[in-house]
Design a protein around this motif. Structure first.
Motif, PDB file in Angstrom:
ATOM      1  N   ALA A   1      -1.574  45.205  30.510  1.00 49.24           N
ATOM      2  CA  ALA A   1      -1.275  45.897  29.174  1.00 49.24           C
ATOM      3  C   ALA A   1      -1.050  44.843  28.036  1.00 49.24           C
ATOM      4  CB  ALA A   1      -0.075  46.831  29.221  1.00 49.24           C
ATOM      5  N   PRO A   2      -0.984  45.106  26.780  1.00 48.09           N
ATOM      6  CA  PRO A   2      -0.585  44.101  25.897  1.00 48.09           C
ATOM      7  C   PRO A   2       0.679  43.801  26.058  1.00 48.09           C
ATOM      8  CG  PRO A   2      -1.695  46.232  24.927  1.00 48.09           C
ATOM      9  CD  PRO A   2      -1.438  46.206  26.370  1.00 48.09           C
ATOM     10  N   THR A   3       1.154  42.758  25.705  1.00 48.44           N
ATOM     11  CA  THR A   3       2.267  41.967  25.854  1.00 48.44           C
ATOM     12  C   THR A   3       3.647  42.776  25.172  1.00 48.44           C
ATOM     13  OG1 THR A   3       2.197  40.410  24.166  1.00 48.44           O
ATOM     14  CG2 THR A   3       1.738  39.657  26.467  1.00 48.44           C
ATOM     15  N   TRP A   4       3.139  43.357  23.852  1.00 48.89           N
ATOM     16  CA  TRP A   4       4.165  44.017  23.255  1.00 48.89           C
ATOM     17  C   TRP A   4       4.134  45.444  23.393  1.00 48.89           C
ATOM     18  CZ3 TRP A   4       1.721  48.522  21.514  1.00 48.89           C
ATOM     19  CH2 TRP A   4       0.326  48.557  21.503  1.00 48.89           C
ATOM     20  N   TRP A   5       3.384  46.087  24.741  1.00 47.18           N
ATOM     21  CA  TRP A   5       3.530  47.463  25.329  1.00 47.18           C
ATOM     22  C   TRP A   5       4.564  47.488  26.468  1.00 47.18           C
ATOM     23  CZ3 TRP A   5       2.485  50.045  29.623  1.00 47.18           C
ATOM     24  CH2 TRP A   5       2.544  51.299  29.765  1.00 47.18           C
ATOM     25  N   ASP A   6       5.202  48.438  26.465  1.00 45.99           N
ATOM     26  CA  ASP A   6       5.915  48.532  27.875  1.00 45.99           C
ATOM     27  C   ASP A   6       5.873  50.092  28.490  1.00 45.99           C
ATOM     28  OD1 ASP A   6       7.208  47.856  30.269  1.00 45.99           O
ATOM     29  OD2 ASP A   6       9.080  46.970  29.126  1.00 45.99           O
ATOM     30  N   TYR A   7       6.184  50.227  29.691  1.00 48.12           N
ATOM     31  CA  TYR A   7       6.045  51.640  30.207  1.00 48.12           C
ATOM     32  C   TYR A   7       7.316  52.382  29.477  1.00 48.12           C
ATOM     33  CZ  TYR A   7       3.123  50.179  33.757  1.00 48.12           C
ATOM     34  OH  TYR A   7       1.884  49.927  34.282  1.00 48.12           O
ATOM     35  N   GLY A   8       6.802  53.586  29.252  1.00 48.01           N
ATOM     36  CA  GLY A   8       7.734  54.727  28.398  1.00 48.01           C
ATOM     37  C   GLY A   8       7.316  54.764  26.931  1.00 48.01           C
ATOM     38  N   LYS A   9       6.444  53.616  26.398  1.00 48.18           N
ATOM     39  CA  LYS A   9       6.025  53.656  25.040  1.00 48.18           C
ATOM     40  C   LYS A   9       4.549  54.586  25.131  1.00 48.18           C
ATOM     41  CE  LYS A   9       7.795  49.554  23.301  1.00 48.18           C
ATOM     42  NZ  LYS A   9       7.360  48.193  22.808  1.00 48.18           N
ATOM     43  N   PRO A  10       4.287  55.403  23.887  1.00 47.52           N
ATOM     44  CA  PRO A  10       2.921  56.030  24.091  1.00 47.52           C
ATOM     45  C   PRO A  10       1.618  55.013  24.399  1.00 47.52           C
ATOM     46  CG  PRO A  10       4.191  56.462  22.041  1.00 47.52           C
ATOM     47  CD  PRO A  10       5.154  55.415  22.826  1.00 47.52           C
ATOM     48  N   LYS A  11       0.869  55.524  25.255  1.00 49.91           N
ATOM     49  CA  LYS A  11      -0.404  55.031  25.444  1.00 49.91           C
ATOM     50  C   LYS A  11      -1.531  55.096  24.654  1.00 49.91           C
ATOM     51  CE  LYS A  11       0.286  54.321  30.432  1.00 49.91           C
ATOM     52  NZ  LYS A  11      -0.133  54.319  31.791  1.00 49.91           N
ATOM     53  N   THR A  12      -1.438  56.063  23.836  1.00 45.01           N
ATOM     54  CA  THR A  12      -2.668  56.576  22.789  1.00 45.01           C
ATOM     55  C   THR A  12      -3.096  55.537  21.850  1.00 45.01           C
ATOM     56  OG1 THR A  12      -1.798  58.988  23.436  1.00 45.01           O
ATOM     57  CG2 THR A  12      -3.680  58.493  21.410  1.00 45.01           C
ATOM     58  N   GLY A  13      -4.211  55.035  21.819  1.00 43.39           N
ATOM     59  CA  GLY A  13      -4.820  54.159  21.076  1.00 43.39           C
ATOM     60  C   GLY A  13      -4.581  52.635  21.592  1.00 43.39           C
ATOM     61  N   VAL A  14      -3.928  52.646  22.534  1.00 42.26           N
ATOM     62  CA  VAL A  14      -3.393  51.280  22.975  1.00 42.26           C
ATOM     63  C   VAL A  14      -4.670  50.652  24.134  1.00 42.26           C
ATOM     64  CG1 VAL A  14      -1.843  49.843  24.501  1.00 42.26           C
ATOM     65  CG2 VAL A  14      -1.117  51.549  22.875  1.00 42.26           C
ATOM     66  N   PRO A  15      -5.222  49.481  23.904  1.00 43.65           N
ATOM     67  CA  PRO A  15      -6.204  49.272  25.153  1.00 43.65           C
ATOM     68  C   PRO A  15      -5.604  48.588  26.274  1.00 43.65           C
ATOM     69  CG  PRO A  15      -6.184  47.726  23.203  1.00 43.65           C
ATOM     70  CD  PRO A  15      -5.050  48.792  22.749  1.00 43.65           C
TER      71      PRO A  15
ATOM     72  N   LYS B   1      -9.537  50.378  29.041  1.00 46.30           N
ATOM     73  CA  LYS B   1      -9.586  51.785  28.720  1.00 46.30           C
ATOM     74  C   LYS B   1      -8.573  51.945  27.506  1.00 46.30           C
ATOM     75  CE  LYS B   1     -10.263  53.900  33.371  1.00 46.30           C
ATOM     76  NZ  LYS B   1     -10.120  55.050  34.206  1.00 46.30           N
ATOM     77  N   THR B   2      -8.870  52.917  26.710  1.00 48.63           N
ATOM     78  CA  THR B   2      -8.027  53.040  25.522  1.00 48.63           C
ATOM     79  C   THR B   2      -8.005  54.719  25.322  1.00 48.63           C
ATOM     80  OG1 THR B   2      -8.914  51.122  24.117  1.00 48.63           O
ATOM     81  CG2 THR B   2      -7.660  52.597  23.007  1.00 48.63           C
ATOM     82  N   PRO B   3      -6.698  54.974  25.544  1.00 49.46           N
ATOM     83  CA  PRO B   3      -6.514  56.543  25.646  1.00 49.46           C
ATOM     84  C   PRO B   3      -6.524  57.283  24.130  1.00 49.46           C
ATOM     85  CG  PRO B   3      -4.687  55.335  27.003  1.00 49.46           C
ATOM     86  CD  PRO B   3      -5.488  54.487  26.205  1.00 49.46           C
ATOM     87  N   GLN B   4      -7.222  58.142  24.090  1.00 45.17           N
ATOM     88  CA  GLN B   4      -7.530  59.105  22.621  1.00 45.17           C
ATOM     89  C   GLN B   4      -6.636  60.244  22.633  1.00 45.17           C
ATOM     90  OE1 GLN B   4      -9.951  57.479  20.633  1.00 45.17           O
ATOM     91  NE2 GLN B   4      -9.327  55.961  21.942  1.00 45.17           N
ATOM     92  N   ASP B   5      -6.783  61.243  23.104  1.00 44.83           N
ATOM     93  CA  ASP B   5      -6.285  62.640  23.212  1.00 44.83           C
ATOM     94  C   ASP B   5      -4.870  62.474  23.842  1.00 44.83           C
ATOM     95  OD1 ASP B   5      -8.049  63.932  21.428  1.00 44.83           O
ATOM     96  OD2 ASP B   5      -9.081  64.787  23.050  1.00 44.83           O
ATOM     97  N   ASN B   6      -5.023  61.719  25.181  1.00 40.16           N
ATOM     98  CA  ASN B   6      -3.984  61.648  25.896  1.00 40.16           C
ATOM     99  C   ASN B   6      -4.270  60.337  26.870  1.00 40.16           C
ATOM    100  OD1 ASN B   6      -5.508  63.015  28.186  1.00 40.16           O
ATOM    101  ND2 ASN B   6      -4.796  64.768  27.238  1.00 40.16           N
TER     102      ASN B   6
END
Length: 183
Positions: free
Chosen positions: A41-55, A71-76
């Motif tokens: 996951a990106p270093t700035w992202w963590d579990y509990g944050k939204p995944k939509t749009g994040v590679p 994978k980059t989530p779109q609708d969900n």
């Protein structure tokens, strides 16, 4: 943008009943293979944050072969733009991902059997630490509605007549949650 992978996932309550229901539909499951996935996951992202749009990245090892996927989530979380390729050196790919600002999150080990129902792929997984799951997925163009296709996949699963519990989390989130509860 290219392909979109759309899936639904279920916790399997009655594994033997599911295998029989698939056989009744003339769906043949492959012999099991072990897949070992390292999720990123990106270093700035963590579990509990939204995944939509994040590679998110993954290095998967199956029978000595390595596959890199983004994978980059779109609708969900279960409807993702996806790109993947075989990699010769997973260690170098790991280092490249670190340089691109991704970090390793969890390791997912599963035994997977696969089958097909028309244009849909089925995966019967035994995921280490979290149990048995059924995934039903298809690949579409990037402009198709993930939610509409997920509704079709869910209807098909409901018609199998076996007890399944739909989950909306990806395996990395499920494994992470199980690790948090066991710590």
């Amino acid at each position: 943008m290219g392909a979109q992978e759309i899936e639904v996932k279920y916790r399997v309550i009655e594994r033997d009943a599911l295998v029989q229901a698939l056989a009744d539909q003339e769906i043949v499951l492959s012999p099991p293979v072990v897949q070992v996935d390292q999720a990123y996951a990106p270093t700035w992202w963590d579990y509990g944050k939204p995944k939509t749009g994040v590679p998110f990245g993954r290095i998967r090892t199956v029978q000595g072969k390595h596959l890199f996927t983004v994978k980059t989530p779109q609708d969900n979380e279960m409807a993702c733009l996806e790109a993947e390729t075989i990699v010769a050196d997973p260690g170098q790919m790991h280092d490249a991902l670190l340089q691109m600002g991704l970090r390793p999150t969890v390791r997912i080990v599963k035994e997977r059997r696969t089958g097909r129902a028309g244009r849909w792929s089925l995966c019967l997984d035994q995921v280490e630490g979290v149990g048995p799951f059924l995934e039903i997925e298809t690949v579409t163009t990037a402009d198709e509605s993930g939610l509409a296709i997920q509704a079709q996949l869910d209807e098909w699963a409901s018609n199998l007549g076996v007890k399944l519990e739909r989950v909306t989390d990806t395996y990395d989130s499920l494994v992470r949650l199980a690790q948090d509860h066991s710590a």
